[in-house]
Scaffold this active site. Structure first.
Site, PDB file in Angstrom:
ATOM      1  N   ASP A 273      35.669  31.432  45.571  1.00  0.00           N
ATOM      2  CA  ASP A 273      36.677  32.419  45.194  1.00  0.00           C
ATOM      3  C   ASP A 273      36.916  32.240  43.692  1.00  0.00           C
ATOM      4  O   ASP A 273      36.522  31.229  43.093  1.00  0.00           O
ATOM      5  CB  ASP A 273      37.968  32.228  46.004  1.00  0.00           C
ATOM      6  CG  ASP A 273      38.853  33.478  45.933  1.00  0.00           C
ATOM      7  OD1 ASP A 273      38.611  34.350  45.070  1.00  0.00           O
ATOM      8  OD2 ASP A 273      39.813  33.580  46.732  1.00  0.00           O
TER       9      ASP A 273
HETATM   10  C1  BGC Z   1      40.874  36.677  45.551  1.00  0.00           C
HETATM   11  C2  BGC Z   1      39.573  37.178  46.157  1.00  0.00           C
HETATM   12  C3  BGC Z   1      38.973  38.224  45.253  1.00  0.00           C
HETATM   13  C4  BGC Z   1      38.773  37.623  43.876  1.00  0.00           C
HETATM   14  C5  BGC Z   1      38.125  38.573  42.885  1.00  0.00           C
HETATM   15  C6  BGC Z   1      40.730  36.263  44.103  1.00  0.00           C
HETATM   16  O1  BGC Z   1      41.964  36.065  43.510  1.00  0.00           O
HETATM   17  O2  BGC Z   1      41.384  35.620  46.317  1.00  0.00           O
HETATM   18  O3  BGC Z   1      39.791  37.692  47.439  1.00  0.00           O
HETATM   19  O4  BGC Z   1      37.774  38.695  45.792  1.00  0.00           O
HETATM   20  O5  BGC Z   1      40.034  37.233  43.363  1.00  0.00           O
HETATM   21  O6  BGC Z   1      38.996  39.578  42.525  1.00  0.00           O
END
Ligand code: BGC
Length: 746
Positions: A273
């Site tokens: 993530d």
């Molecule tokens: C989130 C993810 C997301 C990523 C990219 C993170 O803060 O937890 O679900 O895909 O950001 O935007």
């Protein structure tokens, strides 16, 4: 800068380009990997991002440049013919910037219903259609991988991201995910199933340690991922931010390499993530191929570890190979000429149909309402409809049809006085909200101000005389990085309760009815006000066509067929995890000091539900708890009403290869066409205490059955979901499969 640091660290100069430099072709990945320098390998492992400038400056085309607003990208390595691959959110539709500098053209995407509504459809076919439409937007806007679906279990009703997720049950979550992934990937683009795993709260999400037993993980929190992986082979998977039993999810060799790859046969690439994981070398060693968006520190970890010999080149190469296997599948690699013009009109229709399919009728008194009825429409959310959540689960959509518009589009007449009152009030409230929001604009971590609820007793009294029916919408929003609070989000506010009570009394006095619409991001309290409403309709956050979808259900054009993918408890405190969820902190207004979010790679053991969360309820999550411990609920898992009635034939069960086939014939015994859902539970013998008494093992929904018509539903129940109840390939004595309408009723 990164290139410089790495080159210096390796004391090597960039690989020379010669006539014999191989170019990535799809079947020469090993050759490409051996032609790569360590620096190039690390550049590929570390993602690029417009948000980390020193990295983005050096490592190629950030997704932001090719597709502004995309969450990230992999680095391009032109020398070897490796293009950059673009990654963008998210679960309810593609999230990119709707406008670009120096251009009048817009790049809106369709706002589809949120994940919880998709799961409420209990209909993989319609979920697949949404996936395909979304995948087409991914393709046509030049993106390669959609960072969706989010499938974490609704362990507790307050998780701020539950709306992105599907269910408290791993079978519903896994099946919905598989249908969605297959739909998206049918368009030749990838998905990233997330967040692997045990990411069930937002508080301290970067540093909380989720503590659960192997059995509980296997049967509940990993099962959803297992089903999705086995049935749809997502191109990628995203690890979560949290620790799992003391090891960071992105550094978890056991889960990534042993379970995901070896046991389940996952063939894709794994990414962190955004900003997840702590030690670059451990992330690579665990088999987590990409670090998104990455930073110099991660790069240095990898390079140092290779030099010191604690990380082998073979481990680095394994990640690089998997990334390249992803790259060669993408439209970017195939130089697909995207149009930047997907058919948004066609996709709006898909969005509306899906929303209609997942709307759940919780209580029925007056519905459906003839479109000649005059409606008095109350509640600020009727006019400021909530189509989706906040954070990365949001979509930049061109419009949202609110309930007022939806009712008018459907042919209803609105009570003019009420309409005029709200027009005026909402104008004032919108201005106030804009003032409050201005200083914190653009920060998705902070909730946007919403219009305050209003109760005007005179208006209500006059409307009760003029209109035929009252509708009140209750709205709730939530999003990434923050859990919901009981007091301010789960419970209705004093004003909302007063509105429901006052409208109910005024309309009932005139012999007229009240429908309450729940336009909500998650489970809310219904118990305290249910008696005032004649009908309760749950539309979750239904996407940009929400108002039209709801109006079609209210008018009876569409017969509701959604079913709850989670339980509505009578009280929040009844929830089996309520003592073990950080609710206490979320009653306070948002404040970073409530969050430790310490990114130092150290697992802390001080504050429960902040530093660590014990999954001490074990398997007894959601309905598994309520049904086993006989705790009364407001609405059970699997519940949902219809405008027609159905009768079922006796279930037939036959043993087939790898499981059983159950078939149930369903007949529409009512007056209007409708769809029904059959849920098959595996029921434990009387007196079982160490396992839930009942667990969902299969389900199916009929097509639209005309009055008097029947359909036989066939469902496959895989053996691997029933391991604990099997011996010698048969169900142990006392265990049985039972077809039910919901977790409480058969
Ligand atoms: C989130 C993810 C997301 C990523 C990219 C993170 O803060 O937890 O679900 O895909 O950001 O935007």
């Amino acid at each position: 800068m990164l290139a410089f640091i790495l080159a210096a660290a390796l004391a090597c100069s960039p690989a020379p380009e010669t006539n014999s430099t191989p170019q990535l072709s799809g079947n020469n990945i090993p050759e490409i990997v051996s032609a790569m320098t360590l620096e190039e390998k690390v550049r590929l492992i570390i993602g690029t991002s417009t948000t980390i400038e020193d990295v983005a400056g050096d490592v190629g085309n950030a997704g932001g440049r090719k597709v502004p607003g995309a969450a990230g990208a992999t680095a391009a390595i032109e020398r070897l013919g490796i293009p950059s691959v673009v990654l963008a959110d998210g679960p309810a539709g593609l999230r990119i910037s709707p406008r670009r500098k120096d251009s009048d053209k817009t790049y809106y995407c369709t706002g589809f219903p949120v994940g919880t509504l998709m799961a409420s459809c209990w209909n993989p076919e319609i979920v697949g259609q949404v996936g395909a439409a979304m995948g087409n937007e991914v393709l046509e806007y030049g993106v390669d991988v959609l960072l969706a679906p989010g499938i974490n279990i609704h362990r507790n009703p307050l998780c701020g991201r539950n709306f992105e997720y599907y269910s408290e049950d791993p079978l519903i979550a896994g099946e919905t995910a598989a249908a969605f992934i297959n739909g998206v990937q049918s368009q030749g683009v990838g998905t990233s199933v997330k967040h692997f795993a045990l990411n069930n709260q937002e508080l301290n999400r970067l540093a909380c340690n989720s503590v659960a037993s192997e059995d509980v993980m296997k049967e509940i929190y990993l099962r959803n991922f297992e089903i999705a992986v086995k049935k749809s082979q997502p191109w990628t998977l995203m690890t979560s931010y949290n620790y799992i039993n003391g090891v960071h999810a992105a550094e978890n060799t056991h889960l990534i390499t042993d379970v995901l790859r070896s046991q389940w046969g996952f063939e894709g690439a794994v990414m962190t993530d955004w900003g997840g994981g702590y030690h670059g070398d451990r992330i690579v060693a665990a088999g987590n191929d990409m670090i998104q968006p990455g930073s110099r520190r991660f790069a240095r970890d990898i390079v140092d570890a290779v030099r010191e010999g604690s990380l082998s080149m073979a481990e680095v190469d394994a990640c690089v190979e998997r990334i390249l296997r992803l790259v060669v599948k993408t439209p970017s690699f195939k130089a697909y000429k995207y149009s930047d013009a997907p058919d948004l009109e066609a996709h709006a229709k898909v969005s509306r149909e899906a929303a209609q399919e997942g709307i759940v009728l919780l209580k029925r008194g007056a519905l459906p309402v003839g479109i000649r009825s005059k409606v008095a429409l109350f509640g600020v959310a009727s006019y400021d409809f909530i189509a989706g959540g906040t954070g990365s689960g949001d979509v930049n959509k061109a419009y949202v049809v609110d309930l007022k518009q939806g009712l008018e589009n459907c042919g209803f007449t609105l009570d003019g006085k009420v309409d005029a009152y709200y027009k005026n009030y909402m104008e004032r409230e919108r201005k106030r909200c804009a003032m409050v929001d201005r200083p914190r604009d653009g920060n998705w971590y902070i909730d946007k101000e919403r219009p305050l609820e209003v109760v005007c007793e005179d208006l209500i009294a006059s409307a009760a005389g003029n209109a035929d029916i009252a509708i009140i919408t209750i709205g709730r929003i939530s999003g990434e990085s923050k859990d919901r609070s009981v007091q301010f989000n789960y419970m209705l506010s004093r004003e909302e309760l007063r509105l429901i009570r006052t409208v109910s009394e005024a309309f009932h006095k005139q012999g007229k009815k009240l429908t309450v619409l729940l336009d909500v991001c998650g489970v809310v309290d219904v118990t305290s006000w249910e008696k005032y409403a004649d009908d309760i309709v749950l539309c979750w956050l239904p996407g940009q066509e929400g108002g039209n979808a709801v109006a079609n259900v209210l008018s009876g054009k569409v017969n509701p067929s959604g079913r709850l993918p989670m339980t509505f408890p009578r009280n929040y405190a009844d929830d089996p995890t309520s003592d073990n969820f950080p609710e206490i902190f979320t009653d306070k207004p948002f404040n970073y000091s409530n969050y430790r979010n310490t990114r130092d790679g150290i697992v802390r053991n001080e504050i429960p539900c902040v530093d660590y969360t014990e999954y001490s309820e074990g398997l007894f999550v959601g309905y598994r708890y309520y049904t086993s411990k006989n705790v009364d609920v407001q609405y059970p898992f699997g519940y949902g009403l219809s405008y027609t009635t159905f009768s079922w034939g006796k279930m037939k069960l036959r043993k087939v290869e790898g499981g059983w086939e159950a078939s149930v014939s369903v007949r529409n015994t009512g007056d209007v066409p409708g769809k029904d859902v059959v849920e098959i539970y595996l029921q434990a013998p009387e007196g079982t205490v160490d396992r839930p008494v009942r667990e969902l093992k299969a389900f199916a929904k009929t097509g639209l059955l005309d009055s008097g018509k029947s359909e036989t539903l066939r469902m496959f129940i895989p053996e691997y979901l029933c391991e604990y109840a099997i011996s010698d390939g048969k169900l142990k004595s006392g265990w049985e499969f039972v077809p039910m309408k919901n977790a409480l009723e058969n």
